[in-house]
Design a protein around this motif. Sequence first.
Motif, PDB file in Angstrom:
ATOM      1  N   LEU A 142       0.831  -1.203   0.000  1.00 29.84           N
ATOM      2  CA  LEU A 142       0.000   0.000   0.000  1.00 29.84           C
ATOM      3  C   LEU A 142       0.871   1.260   0.000  1.00 29.84           C
ATOM      4  CD1 LEU A 142      -2.806  -1.046   2.521  1.00 29.84           C
ATOM      5  CD2 LEU A 142      -3.017  -0.772   0.041  1.00 29.84           C
ATOM      6  N   HIS A 143       1.972   1.197   0.734  1.00 29.75           N
ATOM      7  CA  HIS A 143       2.930   2.317   0.752  1.00 29.75           C
ATOM      8  C   HIS A 143       3.485   2.563  -0.649  1.00 29.75           C
ATOM      9  CE1 HIS A 143       6.700   4.472   1.382  1.00 29.75           C
ATOM     10  NE2 HIS A 143       7.337   3.409   0.931  1.00 29.75           N
ATOM     11  N   TRP A 144       3.867   1.499  -1.344  1.00 28.68           N
ATOM     12  CA  TRP A 144       4.391   1.639  -2.715  1.00 28.68           C
ATOM     13  C   TRP A 144       3.343   2.274  -3.615  1.00 28.68           C
ATOM     14  CZ3 TRP A 144       6.647  -3.942  -3.596  1.00 28.68           C
ATOM     15  CH2 TRP A 144       7.859  -4.063  -2.913  1.00 28.68           C
ATOM     16  N   LEU A 145       2.107   1.769  -3.540  1.00 32.80           N
ATOM     17  CA  LEU A 145       1.039   2.303  -4.382  1.00 32.80           C
ATOM     18  C   LEU A 145       0.812   3.788  -4.100  1.00 32.80           C
ATOM     19  CD1 LEU A 145      -1.510  -0.660  -4.262  1.00 32.80           C
ATOM     20  CD2 LEU A 145      -0.138   0.062  -6.228  1.00 32.80           C
ATOM     21  N   CYS A 146       0.826   4.158  -2.833  1.00 41.10           N
ATOM     22  CA  CYS A 146       0.626   5.570  -2.482  1.00 41.10           C
ATOM     23  C   CYS A 146       1.812   6.427  -2.933  1.00 41.10           C
ATOM     24  CB  CYS A 146       0.407   5.721  -0.980  1.00 41.10           C
ATOM     25  SG  CYS A 146      -1.202   5.135  -0.433  1.00 41.10           S
ATOM     26  N   PHE A 147       3.037   5.917  -2.729  1.00 43.74           N
ATOM     27  CA  PHE A 147       4.215   6.703  -3.095  1.00 43.74           C
ATOM     28  C   PHE A 147       4.264   6.949  -4.602  1.00 43.74           C
ATOM     29  CE2 PHE A 147       8.726   6.975  -4.372  1.00 43.74           C
ATOM     30  CZ  PHE A 147       9.034   8.174  -3.758  1.00 43.74           C
TER      31      PHE A 147
ATOM     32  N   ALA B 204       9.463  14.787  -1.045  1.00 38.09           N
ATOM     33  CA  ALA B 204       9.341  15.734   0.079  1.00 38.09           C
ATOM     34  C   ALA B 204       8.367  15.208   1.128  1.00 38.09           C
ATOM     35  CB  ALA B 204       8.891  17.093  -0.432  1.00 38.09           C
ATOM     36  N   THR B 205       7.260  14.621   0.696  1.00 37.06           N
ATOM     37  CA  THR B 205       6.301  14.095   1.668  1.00 37.06           C
ATOM     38  C   THR B 205       6.880  12.918   2.441  1.00 37.06           C
ATOM     39  OG1 THR B 205       5.255  12.655   0.020  1.00 37.06           O
ATOM     40  CG2 THR B 205       4.273  14.827   0.357  1.00 37.06           C
ATOM     41  N   MET B 206       7.769  12.156   1.827  1.00 40.41           N
ATOM     42  CA  MET B 206       8.385  11.025   2.525  1.00 40.41           C
ATOM     43  C   MET B 206       9.234  11.485   3.705  1.00 40.41           C
ATOM     44  SD  MET B 206       7.183   8.276   1.476  1.00 40.41           S
ATOM     45  CE  MET B 206       8.260   7.221   2.407  1.00 40.41           C
ATOM     46  N   ALA B 207       9.659  12.742   3.679  1.00 38.18           N
ATOM     47  CA  ALA B 207      10.445  13.267   4.796  1.00 38.18           C
ATOM     48  C   ALA B 207       9.639  13.310   6.089  1.00 38.18           C
ATOM     49  CB  ALA B 207      10.972  14.658   4.448  1.00 38.18           C
ATOM     50  N   THR B 208       8.300  13.261   5.979  1.00 33.73           N
ATOM     51  CA  THR B 208       7.480  13.270   7.190  1.00 33.73           C
ATOM     52  C   THR B 208       7.452  11.911   7.885  1.00 33.73           C
ATOM     53  OG1 THR B 208       5.459  12.764   5.945  1.00 33.73           O
ATOM     54  CG2 THR B 208       5.980  15.098   6.288  1.00 33.73           C
ATOM     55  N   THR B 209       8.052  10.901   7.285  1.00 29.93           N
ATOM     56  CA  THR B 209       8.069   9.567   7.886  1.00 29.93           C
ATOM     57  C   THR B 209       8.695   9.596   9.270  1.00 29.93           C
ATOM     58  OG1 THR B 209       8.239   8.597   5.680  1.00 29.93           O
ATOM     59  CG2 THR B 209       8.732   7.152   7.518  1.00 29.93           C
ATOM     60  N   SER B 210       9.765  10.358   9.451  1.00 33.27           N
ATOM     61  CA  SER B 210      10.413  10.451  10.764  1.00 33.27           C
ATOM     62  C   SER B 210       9.459  11.023  11.802  1.00 33.27           C
ATOM     63  CB  SER B 210      11.658  11.329  10.686  1.00 33.27           C
ATOM     64  OG  SER B 210      12.601  10.757   9.842  1.00 33.27           O
TER      65      SER B 210
ATOM     66  N   GLY C 131       0.970  11.282  -0.859  1.00 33.39           N
ATOM     67  CA  GLY C 131       2.345  11.124  -0.383  1.00 33.39           C
ATOM     68  C   GLY C 131       2.430  11.109   1.133  1.00 33.39           C
ATOM     69  N   ILE C 132       1.621  11.935   1.791  1.00 31.03           N
ATOM     70  CA  ILE C 132       1.586  11.954   3.267  1.00 31.03           C
ATOM     71  C   ILE C 132       1.075  10.609   3.791  1.00 31.03           C
ATOM     72  CG2 ILE C 132       0.437  13.014   5.271  1.00 31.03           C
ATOM     73  CD1 ILE C 132       2.647  14.776   4.178  1.00 31.03           C
ATOM     74  N   ILE C 133       0.049  10.054   3.134  1.00 31.47           N
ATOM     75  CA  ILE C 133      -0.451   8.724   3.523  1.00 31.47           C
ATOM     76  C   ILE C 133       0.653   7.681   3.348  1.00 31.47           C
ATOM     77  CG2 ILE C 133      -2.097   6.892   2.913  1.00 31.47           C
ATOM     78  CD1 ILE C 133      -4.063   9.188   2.137  1.00 31.47           C
ATOM     79  N   SER C 134       1.412   7.798   2.266  1.00 30.63           N
ATOM     80  CA  SER C 134       2.523   6.887   2.018  1.00 30.63           C
ATOM     81  C   SER C 134       3.544   6.959   3.154  1.00 30.63           C
ATOM     82  CB  SER C 134       3.185   7.243   0.681  1.00 30.63           C
ATOM     83  OG  SER C 134       4.362   6.525   0.506  1.00 30.63           O
ATOM     84  N   ALA C 135       3.854   8.165   3.601  1.00 30.45           N
ATOM     85  CA  ALA C 135       4.823   8.342   4.699  1.00 30.45           C
ATOM     86  C   ALA C 135       4.292   7.743   5.991  1.00 30.45           C
ATOM     87  CB  ALA C 135       5.131   9.828   4.877  1.00 30.45           C
ATOM     88  N   LEU C 136       3.000   7.929   6.262  1.00 35.88           N
ATOM     89  CA  LEU C 136       2.403   7.350   7.463  1.00 35.88           C
ATOM     90  C   LEU C 136       2.471   5.823   7.410  1.00 35.88           C
ATOM     91  CD1 LEU C 136       0.811   7.563  10.106  1.00 35.88           C
ATOM     92  CD2 LEU C 136      -1.283   7.695   8.728  1.00 35.88           C
ATOM     93  N   LEU C 137       2.158   5.247   6.252  1.00 33.26           N
ATOM     94  CA  LEU C 137       2.244   3.787   6.097  1.00 33.26           C
ATOM     95  C   LEU C 137       3.678   3.293   6.307  1.00 33.26           C
ATOM     96  CD1 LEU C 137      -0.123   3.299   3.032  1.00 33.26           C
ATOM     97  CD2 LEU C 137      -0.510   2.441   5.353  1.00 33.26           C
ATOM     98  N   ALA C 138       4.663   4.050   5.817  1.00 35.85           N
ATOM     99  CA  ALA C 138       6.069   3.669   6.013  1.00 35.85           C
ATOM    100  C   ALA C 138       6.426   3.667   7.489  1.00 35.85           C
ATOM    101  CB  ALA C 138       6.983   4.611   5.231  1.00 35.85           C
TER     102      ALA C 138
END
Length: 198
Positions: A24-29, A43-49, A97-104
């Motif tokens: 799901l993360h891949w699909l969102c990213f 840039a949205t992936m930076a919110t993963t931290s 992208g934010i959803i992708s970061a949350l899933l990560a």
Amino acid sequence: KAQWQALSRAVLPRLFGIGSLVGLHWLCFYGAIKLSNASVAVATMATTSFFAAIVGPILLRQKVKWYEIGLGLLILPGMALVVGNINWDMRIGFGVGIISALLAAIFSTLNKKVLEHNPPPSMVMSFVELFAATCVCSLILPVLIWQSPETQVMPSTQDWIWLLVLAWVCTLLPYYLTLQAMRHISVFATNLTINLEP
């Protein structure tokens, strides 16, 4: 074979579930890239931290580390610079992208939880999770073909070569090494390191 035999059957559904989150993360990213562009998605992936600083203590039942939340918040000004002036038609890509970061953050934390209690071998763990991710991504193929019948689904010979390089060098090896590292470092530190990649 020995590693498979060492794998507890009770942990297999958990690994498959985590792998489904990876899919799901891949699909969102990659959806975020399609809906906006690569810069916005990265840039949205930076919110993963930041998400890891919140999700980690909840799922691992640990105390919140305020310095991790503070460090996670430090990415917001940089992200604002990158995505502050994007077109309105890219905002959906930003949200995906934010959803992708949350899933990560969630799947990283769940991996840490598995690694803390009777950890399976990292290679087997990688195989099961990435297999599950592939299954989840494959479910989207009929929708993709229905939506865009002109899309070439079968890779060319040259595509197969690049797919093998991407699968082994850019996906399997880093995923395996990340699982190895997570045996020794926190989810937050892992995601912060990954965020330095771009």
